[in-house]
Write a protein that holds these residues in place. Structure first.
Motif: not given
Length: 67
Positions: A36-46
């Motif tokens: 969940i954390s990894n996906r959230t970080q990716k989404q925030l970066k994008v």
């Protein structure tokens, strides 16, 4: 859905009585949490890349938050 599996695992951990089982469930829970954390970080970066006009917060900690 990751959130649902996370909540389900959380309940299983709380209900587990066998320490071995509890440990395994806790590990699974940590894995799901990490995902969940990894996906959230990716989404925030994008999101940040798509909206450069949004100012990134300064790395200086906000003095108003200190007690």
């Amino acid at each position: 859905d990751l959130n649902k599996s996370y909540q389900g695992l959380q309940q299983q951990v709380q209900q587990a009585t066998n320490p071995q089982q509890k440990s395994e469930l806790q590990n699974k829970l940590n894995d799901v949490h990490q995902e969940i954390s990894n996906r959230t970080q990716k989404q925030l970066k994008v999101f940040a890349e798509q909206h450069p006009e949004i100012k990134q917060p300064d790395s200086e900690p906000d003095q108003s938050l200190k007690r």
